[in-house]
Design an enzyme around this catalytic site. Structure first.
Site, mmCIF file in Angstrom:
data_model
loop_
_atom_site.group_PDB
_atom_site.id
_atom_site.type_symbol
_atom_site.label_atom_id
_atom_site.label_comp_id
_atom_site.label_asym_id
_atom_site.label_seq_id
_atom_site.Cartn_x
_atom_site.Cartn_y
_atom_site.Cartn_z
ATOM 1 N N ASP A 53 49.969 -34.020 1.788
ATOM 2 C CA ASP A 53 48.819 -33.118 1.861
ATOM 3 C C ASP A 53 49.262 -31.856 2.581
ATOM 4 O O ASP A 53 50.005 -31.923 3.567
ATOM 5 C CB ASP A 53 47.660 -33.772 2.619
ATOM 6 C CG ASP A 53 47.051 -34.946 1.857
ATOM 7 O OD1 ASP A 53 47.071 -34.927 0.611
ATOM 8 O OD2 ASP A 53 46.547 -35.874 2.510
ATOM 9 N N ASP A 67 44.063 -33.936 -5.077
ATOM 10 C CA ASP A 67 42.775 -34.314 -4.487
ATOM 11 C C ASP A 67 41.650 -33.432 -5.024
ATOM 12 O O ASP A 67 40.552 -33.914 -5.321
ATOM 13 C CB ASP A 67 42.823 -34.197 -2.964
ATOM 14 C CG ASP A 67 43.837 -35.128 -2.320
ATOM 15 O OD1 ASP A 67 44.174 -36.167 -2.931
ATOM 16 O OD2 ASP A 67 44.293 -34.809 -1.211
#
EC number: 3.4.23.36
Length: 170
Positions: A115, A133
């Site tokens: 991330d 995401d």
């Protein structure tokens, strides 16, 4: 058939863009560290061994568990994708599958999901996330909106009898 092709293109495109964005972010971070892009958005590095927001990341064997869960969800979505008769739903599922495959690829390669996008305002920091995401979230929201719209107009009185309902396909 055309929607299936567009759906497959969505899968491949989302997967490729996710992997390229992560490779770029990893390279950028290794050279520059955390970087503020806008007042509310920074490039960071977070290796997420859990699920959304890092939940359950401390579990022993979390990567193995979430890898198998991801595989199961992707297979289920792919079955729905193949069976779908709605062009728009097929494309939404393609976007979700592409994002899920992107995060699965991270788990298989790195043992965690990479991330790198951090949104913040003052002291508030949203958990870091990535392009996959965003695609999974947007694809699910679009799919749910389509389902709500479909069911809102699915029941149509065809005989004048209020108890006689039929399903209208769009």
């Amino acid at each position: 058939m055309k929607s299936k092709i567009v759906g497959v293109i969505a899968i491949v495109l989302v997967f490729a863009l996710d992997q390229v964005s992560k490779a770029y972010a990893i390279d950028w971070y290794s050279q520059s560290g955390a970087t503020e892009i806008f007042k509310f958005c920074s490039l960071v590095e977070v290796w997420n061994r859990g699920i959304s927001f890092g939940m359950f990341g401390a579990l022993e064997s979390s990567n193995l568990i979430f890898t198998y869960v991801s595989l199961g969800v992707i297979l289920m979505l792919f079955v729905l994708f193949v069976q779908s008769k709605c062009n728009k739903s097929t494309i939404c599922m393609g976007v979700v599958i592409g994002g899920a495959l992107g995060n699965l690829a991270d788990r298989l390669r790195f043992g965690a999901v990479y991330d790198f996008i951090s949104l913040h305002a003052g002291e508030f920091h949203w958990p870091a996330f990535n392009f996959a995401d965003v695609c999974v979230t947007c694809g699910v929201i679009c799919f749910l909106c389509l389902e709500v719209m479909y069911h809102a107009k699915a029941c149509v009185d065809t005989s004048g009898d209020p108890d006689a309902l039929s399903v209208k396909k769009y």
